[in-house]
Design an enzyme around this catalytic site. Structure first.
Site, PDB file in Angstrom:
ATOM      1  N   MET A 100       0.745  -1.205   0.046  1.00  0.00           N
ATOM      2  CA  MET A 100      -0.161   0.059   0.002  1.00  0.00           C
ATOM      3  C   MET A 100       0.783   1.221  -0.160  1.00  0.00           C
ATOM      4  SD  MET A 100      -1.930  -1.722   3.152  1.00  0.00           S
ATOM      5  CE  MET A 100      -3.100  -0.196   3.585  1.00  0.00           C
ATOM      6  N   ILE A 158       1.426  -5.127   8.263  1.00  0.00           N
ATOM      7  CA  ILE A 158       2.959  -4.785   8.480  1.00  0.00           C
ATOM      8  C   ILE A 158       3.209  -3.612   8.385  1.00  0.00           C
ATOM      9  CG2 ILE A 158       5.300  -5.480   7.273  1.00  0.00           C
ATOM     10  CD1 ILE A 158       3.984  -7.998   6.420  1.00  0.00           C
ATOM     11  N   GLY A 188       1.626   4.226   4.312  1.00  0.00           N
ATOM     12  CA  GLY A 188       2.319   3.470   3.485  1.00  0.00           C
ATOM     13  C   GLY A 188       2.496   1.913   4.275  1.00  0.00           C
ATOM     14  N   SER A 189       2.274   0.891   3.771  1.00  0.00           N
ATOM     15  CA  SER A 189       2.535  -0.344   4.528  1.00  0.00           C
ATOM     16  C   SER A 189       2.223  -1.581   3.683  1.00  0.00           C
ATOM     17  CB  SER A 189       1.429  -0.235   5.661  1.00  0.00           C
ATOM     18  OG  SER A 189       0.215   0.224   5.101  1.00  0.00           O
ATOM     19  N   ARG A 190       1.943  -2.779   4.371  1.00  0.00           N
ATOM     20  CA  ARG A 190       1.906  -3.935   3.584  1.00  0.00           C
ATOM     21  C   ARG A 190       0.729  -4.818   4.348  1.00  0.00           C
ATOM     22  NH1 ARG A 190       6.668  -7.374   0.998  1.00  0.00           N
ATOM     23  NH2 ARG A 190       6.141  -9.331   1.171  1.00  0.00           N
TER      24      ARG A 190
END
Length: 221
Positions: A100, A158, A188-190
Site C-alpha cells: 500500500m 505490516i 504506507g504499508s503492507r
C-alpha cells in the site's frame, strides 16, 4: 466519502497548529507573500492528510461466499509464493502480499468470512514495506480467521518505513465479514495473506487491488 475515525486526533492537532502558525504570520508580517505561501502549504498538507484518511463505504460482491478470499487492502500485488509460515500457522502456505503506497486507502478489510481465532502484535523494524524481508522483520500484527469449513487464513498487517502505527480492531472470538474493517495502517504499508495449499490464486504480480472488492483466491473445496 467519509474520513476514517483514526484521523480525528491528527486532523484536530494539525488544524490547531496550522491555524496558530498562519494567524501569527499574518499578525507579525501582515498580508505578505510569506504569510500567503505558508497558508497555501498548510491547506495543501491538510487536504493531503484528509485524502490519506479517506474511508470509502464498500460492499463486497463475495460476501457470504465461503470459498472467496478478497483483498484486505487497496494496493499492488508484490508477492505470490509458497512459503513456510513458522511464526503462527507452522505449515506450508501460499503467501499473497499487497503493498500500500501513501496514496492508497489505508483501511484494512477482513479477507474472508469466518471466526477470529488468534490476534497478536510483534514489535520489529521499519524497513520499506515492499521488500520481502519486511514480512518477518518489521513491526506487525497477525489475525487468524477460521472459515466455516475449517480453513485457517492468516492476515498480517505490516508497518513500513513511514507507517509506524498499526491499528487492529479484530479480537479473538469475533465473527468477521469481508464488509467489516479489521484494522488500519498509517502512511504506507503492507498486508500479507497466507492461504492453505491448494487454494486457487486469482491475481497476478503487479496487479492493482481494491480492498473488499478484488478476489485474490478461492479456497480448496
Amino acid at each position: 466519502m467519509k474520513v476514517h475515525k483514526e484521523s480525528t486526533g491528527l486532523l484536530v492537532s494539525m488544524a490547531t497548529l496550522f491555524t496558530g502558525i498562519c494567524l501569527s504570520l499574518f499578525y507579525f508580517l501582515g498580508a505578505s507573500i510569506v504569510s500567503y505561501l505558508v497558508m497555501i502549504i498548510a491547506i495543501f498538507l491538510y487536504l493531503l492528510t484528509i485524502n490519506f484518511f479517506r474511508c470509502p463505504k464498500r460492499h463486497s460482491p463475495f460476501a457470504n461466499d465461503d470459498r472467496a478470499v478478497v483483498a484486505p487492502a487497496d494496493g499492488k500485488i508484490v508477492a505470490i509464493e509458497e512459503v513456510s509460515e513458522n511464526e503462527i500457522l507452522h505449515e506450508r502456505c501460499i503467501q499473497v502480499s499487497i503493498f500500500m503506497s501513501i496514496f492508497n486507502v489505508h483501511a484494512n478489510w477482513f479477507p474472508c468470512e469466518g471466526k477470529v481465532t488468534h490476534v497478536s502484535h510483534k514489535n520489529g523494524h521499519f524497513i520499506a514495506a515492499y521488500l520481502p524481508k519486511s514480512s518477518t522483520d518489521n513491526e506487525r500484527s497477525a489475525i487468524v480467521i477460521k472459515t466455516e469449513k475449517g480453513a485457517r487464513i492468516l492476515a498480517r498487517q505490516i508497518a513500513g518505513a513511514l507507517a509506524r502505527r498499526i491499528v487492529t480492531y479484530a479480537e479473538v472470538g469475533d465473527i468477521c465479514s469481508v464488509d467489516a474493517h479489521m484494522g488500519f495502517i498509517k502512511f504506507g504499508s503492507r498486508v500479507d495473506v497466507y492461504l492453505p495449499l491448494g487454494s486457487q490464486v486469482e491475481v497476478k504480480m503487479d496487479q492493482k487491488t481494491v480492498g473488499n472488492q478484488t478476489l485474490i483466491a478461492r479456497l480448496p473445496e
